[in-house]
Design an enzyme around this catalytic site. Structure first.
Site, PDB file in Angstrom:
ATOM      1  N   GLN A  41      -4.393  -0.823   9.567  1.00  0.00           N
ATOM      2  CA  GLN A  41      -4.446  -2.190   9.041  1.00  0.00           C
ATOM      3  C   GLN A  41      -5.097  -3.134  10.056  1.00  0.00           C
ATOM      4  O   GLN A  41      -4.741  -3.139  11.240  1.00  0.00           O
ATOM      5  CB  GLN A  41      -3.030  -2.665   8.674  1.00  0.00           C
ATOM      6  CG  GLN A  41      -2.963  -4.029   8.014  1.00  0.00           C
ATOM      7  CD  GLN A  41      -3.621  -4.086   6.629  1.00  0.00           C
ATOM      8  OE1 GLN A  41      -3.782  -3.069   5.949  1.00  0.00           O
ATOM      9  NE2 GLN A  41      -4.020  -5.274   6.210  1.00  0.00           N
ATOM     10  N   LYS A  53       0.840  -1.201   0.000  1.00  0.00           N
ATOM     11  CA  LYS A  53       0.000   0.000   0.000  1.00  0.00           C
ATOM     12  C   LYS A  53       0.875   1.251   0.000  1.00  0.00           C
ATOM     13  O   LYS A  53       0.660   2.187  -0.767  1.00  0.00           O
ATOM     14  CB  LYS A  53      -0.934  -0.009   1.223  1.00  0.00           C
ATOM     15  CG  LYS A  53      -2.048  -1.039   1.109  1.00  0.00           C
ATOM     16  CD  LYS A  53      -2.856  -1.182   2.393  1.00  0.00           C
ATOM     17  CE  LYS A  53      -3.893  -2.299   2.235  1.00  0.00           C
ATOM     18  NZ  LYS A  53      -4.674  -2.586   3.432  1.00  0.00           N
ATOM     19  N   ASP A  73     -10.733   3.729   4.059  1.00  0.00           N
ATOM     20  CA  ASP A  73     -11.172   2.328   4.089  1.00  0.00           C
ATOM     21  C   ASP A  73     -12.703   2.230   4.063  1.00  0.00           C
ATOM     22  O   ASP A  73     -13.253   1.146   3.828  1.00  0.00           O
ATOM     23  CB  ASP A  73     -10.695   1.663   5.391  1.00  0.00           C
ATOM     24  CG  ASP A  73      -9.479   0.772   5.187  1.00  0.00           C
ATOM     25  OD1 ASP A  73      -9.348   0.188   4.096  1.00  0.00           O
ATOM     26  OD2 ASP A  73      -8.684   0.658   6.126  1.00  0.00           O
TER      27      ASP A  73
HETATM   28  N1  GUN Z   1      -7.266  -6.156   6.416  1.00  0.00           N
HETATM   29  C1  GUN Z   1      -7.698  -6.908   5.348  1.00  0.00           C
HETATM   30  N2  GUN Z   1      -8.235  -6.115   4.401  1.00  0.00           N
HETATM   31  C2  GUN Z   1      -8.150  -4.845   4.862  1.00  0.00           C
HETATM   32  C3  GUN Z   1      -8.535  -3.588   4.324  1.00  0.00           C
HETATM   33  O1  GUN Z   1      -9.091  -3.461   3.229  1.00  0.00           O
HETATM   34  N3  GUN Z   1      -8.252  -2.502   5.099  1.00  0.00           N
HETATM   35  C4  GUN Z   1      -7.664  -2.607   6.328  1.00  0.00           C
HETATM   36  N4  GUN Z   1      -7.459  -1.484   7.017  1.00  0.00           N
HETATM   37  N5  GUN Z   1      -7.299  -3.757   6.848  1.00  0.00           N
HETATM   38  C5  GUN Z   1      -7.542  -4.865   6.122  1.00  0.00           C
END
Ligand code: GUN
Length: 288
Positions: free
Chosen positions: A98, A54, A121
């Protein structure tokens, strides 16, 4: 006839290219560089890979990125105070914490601390509410990626039967909302659903987000259906190196479906591309 393979990698590169253009334009027109802050707590190895990607891709499309890696033992108080400082930081337009978080931290409580205008998100209750009431939310990145790929093979979702397997806040629930907003008839299946194969056979659109390797077989599929596979499961191989597979048995289901996303190279790359698109959108909203 074999199903069309939906190439998420190609599509994601196209989305990222458009985001990079948008980042450049925003800089030129308003002197604003879109910025993404990523917070990870602890050392979950799968999460580390996702998080590094990311950050890397945000930088590749010209954004500022701020990566905060906190120890697994970090207290609620210090995590919330970091989020507050990112909420107040004018260089940060998007904040991503995350998930999953270590067990002593309540993810709902943490997410509610993020300024909804920076919640790229789309997990904050305010954005979730906007998604279900036809507002202008940030939409969670994985379901948004699914919808974009779905529309690329079938722009006409209205009236189709959609089955979403999985009811998580990250994928299943927002996916169902997106499909409903497109006027599909939507069912959400989960671990207590009775006769899942029979329900799936009614689906013109099937989204699998369960985390069970190759669970979905050809005889669950309506001929010609579009199958979106969100699962990423590592399975053992004879050489000990392991292999990534989805929730769908790709080879088997390809003999019946109309179109299908592979794993890897399907939904996965779209998730990050949509995160970048949401971050650019958050930055644009600060100047409009
Ligand atoms: N863990 C698995 N997928 C995601 C996501 O799309 N965003 C976040 N913040 N954590 C995750």
């Amino acid at each position: 006839m074999m199903a069309t393979r939906i190439d998420g990698k190609d599509f994601a590169e196209q989305v990222s290219k458009e985001v990079a253009e948008g980042v450049k334009d925003l800089k030129a027109s308003h002197g604003v560089t879109a910025g993404l802050a990523v917070v990870s707590v602890g050392e979950d190895p799968a999460s580390q890979v996702y998080v590094r990607n990311k950050v890397k891709q945000a930088e590749a499309c010209g954004m500022n990125s701020f990566h905060h890696v906190l120890e697994a033992e970090t207290s609620r108080k210090s995590l919330l105070s970091l989020i507050e400082s990112l909420n107040n930081d004018l260089l940060v337009h998007g904040i991503l914490v995350q998930l999953p978080l270590p067990a002593h931290l309540d993810s709902r409580d943490v997410i509610q601390t993020i300024d909804p205008r920076k919640d790229v998100d789309g997990f904050h209750a305010s954005n979730v509410g906007d998604l279900w009431t036809s507002g202008k939310p940030f939409v969670p990145c994985t379901p948004l990626g699914c919808l974009k790929l779905l529309k690329s093979v079938d722009p006409n979702i209205t009236g189709k039967n959609a089955v979403v397997i999985g009811r998580s806040n990250i994928v299943g629930r927002p996916m169902a909302a997106l499909l409903l907003n497109e006027s599909a008839t939507v069912a959400i299946a989960h671990s207590n659903t009775k006769d899942l194969p029979a329900l799936c056979r009614q689906a013109d659109i099937l989204v699998a987000a369960v985390g069970r390797p190759e669970m979905i077989k050809a005889d669950w599929i309506k001929p010609g259906a579009i199958v979106l596979d969100v699962g990423i499961n590592r399975v053992e191989t004879a050489d000990g190196r392991g292999r990534l597979v989805g929730d769908v048995d790709f080879e088997d289901v390809s003999t019946v479906a109309g179109a299908i996303t592979p794993v890897p190279g399907g939904i996965g790359p779209m998730t990050i591309a949509c995160l970048l698109a949401n971050t650019l959108e958050a930055a644009k909203r600060t100047v409009s």
